[in-house]
Write a protein that holds these residues in place. Structure first.
Motif, mmCIF file in Angstrom:
data_model
loop_
_atom_site.group_PDB
_atom_site.id
_atom_site.type_symbol
_atom_site.label_atom_id
_atom_site.label_comp_id
_atom_site.label_asym_id
_atom_site.label_seq_id
_atom_site.Cartn_x
_atom_site.Cartn_y
_atom_site.Cartn_z
ATOM 1 N N LEU A 14 0.894 -1.265 -0.098
ATOM 2 C CA LEU A 14 0.002 0.309 -0.152
ATOM 3 C C LEU A 14 0.847 1.299 -0.004
ATOM 4 C CD1 LEU A 14 -3.119 0.958 0.202
ATOM 5 C CD2 LEU A 14 -2.620 1.182 2.880
ATOM 6 N N TRP A 15 2.042 1.205 0.785
ATOM 7 C CA TRP A 15 2.843 2.431 0.895
ATOM 8 C C TRP A 15 3.592 2.414 -0.472
ATOM 9 C CZ3 TRP A 15 8.512 2.141 2.092
ATOM 10 C CH2 TRP A 15 9.151 3.475 2.395
ATOM 11 N N CYS A 16 4.036 1.454 -1.084
ATOM 12 C CA CYS A 16 4.429 1.644 -2.327
ATOM 13 C C CYS A 16 3.657 2.221 -3.478
ATOM 14 C CB CYS A 16 5.039 0.380 -2.896
ATOM 15 S SG CYS A 16 6.705 -0.352 -1.622
ATOM 16 N N SER A 17 2.394 1.865 -3.235
ATOM 17 C CA SER A 17 1.355 2.393 -4.501
ATOM 18 C C SER A 17 0.978 3.831 -4.277
ATOM 19 C CB SER A 17 0.249 1.458 -4.236
ATOM 20 O OG SER A 17 -0.621 1.976 -3.134
ATOM 21 N N ALA A 18 1.639 4.614 -3.258
ATOM 22 C CA ALA A 18 1.591 5.899 -3.112
ATOM 23 C C ALA A 18 0.174 6.344 -3.181
ATOM 24 C CB ALA A 18 2.543 6.595 -4.063
ATOM 25 N N PRO A 19 -0.819 5.983 -2.403
ATOM 26 C CA PRO A 19 -2.201 6.215 -2.625
ATOM 27 C C PRO A 19 -2.543 7.845 -2.379
ATOM 28 C CG PRO A 19 -1.874 5.153 -0.408
ATOM 29 C CD PRO A 19 -0.769 5.158 -1.252
ATOM 30 N N GLY A 20 -3.205 8.450 -3.048
ATOM 31 C CA GLY A 20 -3.784 9.784 -2.599
ATOM 32 C C GLY A 20 -2.717 10.912 -2.791
ATOM 33 N N ILE A 21 -1.534 10.502 -3.560
ATOM 34 C CA ILE A 21 -0.495 11.721 -3.790
ATOM 35 C C ILE A 21 -0.581 11.993 -5.343
ATOM 36 C CG2 ILE A 21 2.046 11.765 -4.104
ATOM 37 C CD1 ILE A 21 2.560 9.530 -2.010
ATOM 38 N N GLU A 22 -0.682 13.432 -5.202
ATOM 39 C CA GLU A 22 -0.758 14.070 -6.487
ATOM 40 C C GLU A 22 0.665 14.552 -7.062
ATOM 41 O OE1 GLU A 22 -3.637 17.464 -6.124
ATOM 42 O OE2 GLU A 22 -5.058 15.915 -5.326
ATOM 43 N N PHE A 23 1.338 13.539 -7.799
ATOM 44 C CA PHE A 23 2.750 13.666 -8.107
ATOM 45 C C PHE A 23 2.686 15.099 -9.245
ATOM 46 C CE2 PHE A 23 2.811 9.447 -6.786
ATOM 47 C CZ PHE A 23 3.669 9.477 -5.750
ATOM 48 N N VAL A 24 3.868 15.791 -9.118
ATOM 49 C CA VAL A 24 4.126 17.129 -9.897
ATOM 50 C C VAL A 24 4.356 16.416 -11.340
ATOM 51 C CG1 VAL A 24 4.932 18.600 -8.328
ATOM 52 C CG2 VAL A 24 6.563 16.855 -9.399
ATOM 53 N N SER A 25 4.867 15.239 -11.417
ATOM 54 C CA SER A 25 4.913 14.741 -12.763
ATOM 55 C C SER A 25 5.089 13.278 -12.896
ATOM 56 C CB SER A 25 6.623 15.467 -13.356
ATOM 57 O OG SER A 25 7.527 14.517 -12.508
ATOM 58 N N LYS A 26 5.187 12.606 -14.116
ATOM 59 C CA LYS A 26 5.294 11.292 -14.381
ATOM 60 C C LYS A 26 6.710 10.641 -13.739
ATOM 61 C CE LYS A 26 3.370 7.605 -15.755
ATOM 62 N NZ LYS A 26 2.434 7.172 -14.610
ATOM 63 N N GLU A 27 7.723 11.522 -13.811
ATOM 64 C CA GLU A 27 8.907 11.215 -13.357
ATOM 65 C C GLU A 27 8.954 10.966 -11.712
ATOM 66 O OE1 GLU A 27 8.510 13.703 -15.832
ATOM 67 O OE2 GLU A 27 8.829 12.152 -17.371
ATOM 68 N N ALA A 28 8.236 11.984 -11.163
ATOM 69 C CA ALA A 28 8.202 11.967 -9.879
ATOM 70 C C ALA A 28 7.720 10.688 -9.337
ATOM 71 C CB ALA A 28 7.509 13.264 -9.052
ATOM 72 N N GLU A 29 6.393 10.484 -9.894
ATOM 73 C CA GLU A 29 5.623 9.255 -9.444
ATOM 74 C C GLU A 29 6.536 8.151 -9.585
ATOM 75 O OE1 GLU A 29 2.066 8.663 -11.436
ATOM 76 O OE2 GLU A 29 1.551 6.929 -10.255
ATOM 77 N N GLU A 30 7.197 7.949 -10.719
ATOM 78 C CA GLU A 30 8.042 6.738 -11.004
ATOM 79 C C GLU A 30 9.073 6.750 -9.965
ATOM 80 O OE1 GLU A 30 9.349 6.543 -14.824
ATOM 81 O OE2 GLU A 30 7.386 6.395 -15.741
ATOM 82 N N ALA A 31 9.711 7.825 -9.790
ATOM 83 C CA ALA A 31 10.869 7.916 -8.748
ATOM 84 C C ALA A 31 10.267 7.571 -7.537
ATOM 85 C CB ALA A 31 11.428 9.217 -8.825
ATOM 86 N N TYR A 32 9.066 7.902 -6.900
ATOM 87 C CA TYR A 32 8.584 7.808 -5.468
ATOM 88 C C TYR A 32 8.585 6.295 -5.351
ATOM 89 C CZ TYR A 32 5.694 7.841 -1.548
ATOM 90 O OH TYR A 32 4.882 7.844 -0.205
ATOM 91 N N LYS A 33 7.542 5.650 -6.283
ATOM 92 C CA LYS A 33 7.379 4.222 -6.355
ATOM 93 C C LYS A 33 8.667 3.241 -6.473
ATOM 94 C CE LYS A 33 2.892 4.723 -7.639
ATOM 95 N NZ LYS A 33 1.501 4.651 -8.931
#
Lengths: 445, 218
Positions: A14-33
């Motif tokens: 669940l933590w890795c799926s980053a629920p509810g986070i509005e990422f600034v970019s696609k790259e940011a989302e990938e990096a987070y995950k």
């Protein structure tokens, strides 16, 4: 100890799926995950793409950004930009929230006695320090155990907060069970001192709200940029809750000899106090990893000599309630991250007794080969570039040490790189060397 | 009939110790001999700590029992009990650091091992160390520190002692949570000690006194 770890897996997923986070970019989302998964894999003893690097920073944010500890304690914007700059420039896999920042107004409004802080007994460019004392007396265990909240309100707080001294005149709030008993407990707050204390409390409440808002907005900002927060909550070893802040080291030591049973009973009481605290924090933050710093149960040498406790005392007073707390956290899918201060080489076999792949053990000092041999297939190990090296040596020496850590502890996964404790006095170039080298050399093939 | 004070204190039997002390005073025993026995027990306790049999709780508890003994015995003393002191040590937690648990244990062990300790407290400015070294002529200085900020404060203290022209008159030991050989080199101190008994050993060594006769024979 074998156990079903579905709950841990589920929570980390669940933590890795980053629920509810509005990422600034696609790259940011990938990096987070990617970053979160790297850490989650290490915790579950799988082999990530590379060794994760998660530095414990505290006041290092101020040092790195060339602002004073006083500034980050009192100025929200300076605090925010110092932490932001450090994280964005050094790019760790997860960051530790600037937990101690923006607390100056709180310390002031309470007139806190158990701390000294920059501008208040400490020079402006160094962090706060704890003033240990016997804030709870030897004969007050019964009051603490019977009603912890009442004890905190009417005994502990008036002692450690100069501005809440009037609370010692309160009657117990538990008396307020009916309309005709409801008023007496509050009468003492109507006096001049009582009104002053209420004003201080109100001011503290406002400062507390600002503090919480600061942390949650910072967390939101960093998440959006692709950086997960490492911790979702905090707890303590039950023994430390008593020995650090209530009884003090000497008080707790004397209790081990003079009233061992009552001390153990109080530790039991703190299991659920701390469990509640950590679980509620994790619910609010959405994080899975619970920070648990260990203090007063340590030995001081690898062969177990000379520390705060003998092995026997550790097994009697320290470990049972700490383990109980950890197991309860694990039951609800939370991951205890022990920051193990001192030298635990002599206690490795004992602390192995937790379910496989559910904890992080961050060692300050440990025989790394023994640790890997005993715990490697059981618990994720974090650490431990010696802070002495981080403060006094060169980037090359730091890299050489990191190489050894990755070779020994990193083998096969289950390892997170970090310094041996908070890097607040570390040389920035050494911190950078630790991070960059891990990213380069720590890649799993 | 109460038992032996030395063994009761060595084994940390608080109640028994206090009974024996009271009994011995009641029958008119010399208070000095009671304190001598207590000191003898403390030496064994120190040895047990050094060998790994005892831990910090044992040291702290023995310290508390010792001060209870002293509270009972001192009023009965006629005149000052003269203890032959081995040497002087100036001791303190360095500037910026307010931690005292470790420092207090080391000061206590130096004291019961017959050193005359000038305990300057915590957060001690360099100037205060220098003044006390000059005033006391102590040949040994102990710098304590728990936090990483103490590395620089220790270094500055050692440098200031040097600048005051006192460096070759004193041996400097450092100690505390994060202190190791790496830090010793960084600060320019003469030695570091892992714990309280290491400090006692260092101090004795520097004064040419050897604790263990067998070692001396070798």
């Amino acid at each position: 100890m074998e156990k079903d770890i579905d709950k841990t897996q589920e929570q980390l997923k669940l933590w890795c799926s980053a629920p509810g986070i509005e990422f600034v970019s696609k790259e940011a989302e990938e990096a987070y995950k990617k970053r979160a998964k790297r850490i989650a894999d290490a915790i579950q003893l799988k082999k990530p793409d590379r060794v994760p690097i998660v530095p414990m920073w505290e006041y290092f944010y101020a040092r790195y950004s060339n602002v004073s500890c006083y500034d980050v304690l009192y100025n929200t914007e300076i605090a925010r930009s110092a932490a932001r700059k450090t994280i964005i420039e050094l790019e760790p896999d997860a960051y530790q929230a600037p937990l101690f920042f923006n607390l100056g107004p709180l310390y002031d409004s309470l007139d806190l006695k158990e701390l000294r802080w920059p501008g208040h007994g400490i020079v402006l460019d160094k962090g706060h320090q704890f003033v240990e004392d016997e804030y709870m007396k030897a004969d007050e265990y019964e009051a603490l155990i019977n009603d912890p909240s009442d004890f905190m309100l009417r005994t502990y707080l008036p002692r450690v907060c100069g501005n809440l001294k009037a609370f010692e005149a309160l009657s117990p709030f538990r008396d307020m069970f009916s309309y005709y008993t409801m008023y007496t407990p509050l009468a003492s707050l109507g006096t001049e001192e009582g009104v002053e204390a209420c004003r201080a409390l109100l001011k503290t409440a406002e400062a507390s709200l600002n503090y919480v808002k600061f942390l949650s907005s910072f967390d939101k900002e960093m998440s959006r940029l692709g950086f997960p927060a490492i911790f979702g909550g905090i707890a303590l070893a039950p023994f430390d809750a008593i020995a650090d802040t209530l009884r003090g080291t000497q008080g707790a030591i004397l209790d081990m000899y003079r009233q061992p049973e009552v001390l153990k009973e109080a530790c039991e009481k703190f299991v659920w106090i701390l469990l509640d605290m950590a679980v509620s924090a994790a619910k609010i933050s959405g994080g899975s990893i619970i920070f648990i710093p260990l203090h007063k149960g340590t030995a001081s040498t690898p062969d177990g000599k000379g520390g705060f406790m003998s092995l026997k005392q550790f097994e009697e007073f320290y470990w049972p309630t700490l383990r109980k707390l950890m197991l309860r956290l694990i039951d609800v899918g939370l991951v205890p991250n022990l920051l193990i201060e001192g030298d635990y080489t002599s206690r490795l076999e004992i602390i192995k007794d937790v379910p496989r792949g559910t904890c992080i053990y961050h060692f300050e000092q440990v025989d790394i080969r023994k640790a890997k041999k005993i715990l490697g297939n059981h618990v994720c190990i974090r650490g431990s570039v010696p802070i002495q090296l981080m403060c006094t040596s060169t980037p090359q020496e730091v890299k050489d040490y990191c190489k050894e850590l990755i070779d020994v502890l990193g083998e096969g996964g289950g390892f997170i790189m970090d310094a041996s404790c908070a890097s607040e006095d570390a040389k920035p170039e050494n911190v950078k060397a630790m991070i960059d080298f891990t990213k380069e050399y720590g890649v799993y093939k | 009939m109460p038992g032996n004070l030395v063994s009761a204190l060595t084994d940390l039997k608080e109640k028994e110790v206090l009974e024996i002390v009271q009994h011995r005073l009641n029958i008119g025993d010399n208070p000095i001999s009671i304190l001598d026995d207590a000191r003898c027990a403390m030496e064994t306790i120190g040895n047990r700590f050094a060998s790994g049999e005892y831990f910090i709780p044992d040291l702290v508890y023995s310290g508390v029992i010792l001060s209870e003994i002293s509270d009972i015995v001192k009023p009965k003393l006629t005149g000052e009990a003269e203890i032959k002191r081995l040497g002087k040590v100036v001791f303190g937690t360095v500037a910026g650091d307010i931690h005292d648990i470790g420092k207090d244990i080391v000061v206590f062990m130096l004291d019961v091992n017959a050193f005359e300790v000038y305990d300057l407290g915590v957060d001690v400015p360099v100037q205060k160390f220098i003044e006390k070294i000059k005033e006391s002529n102590a040949p040994i200085v102990g710098l304590s520190g728990f936090l990483t900020l103490a590395f620089d404060a220790m270094k500055e203290t050692v440098e200031a002692i040097k600048a005051a022209g006192l460096r070759d008159k004193v041996k400097i030991m450092i100690g505390g949570g994060q202190i190791d050989e790496e830090v010793r080199k960084y600060t320019g101190a003469d030695a570091y000690g892992r714990d309280a008994m290491a400090a006692v050993e260092l101090a004795k060594g520097w004064l040419g006194l050897n604790r263990n006769p067998r070692q001396r024979a070798r």
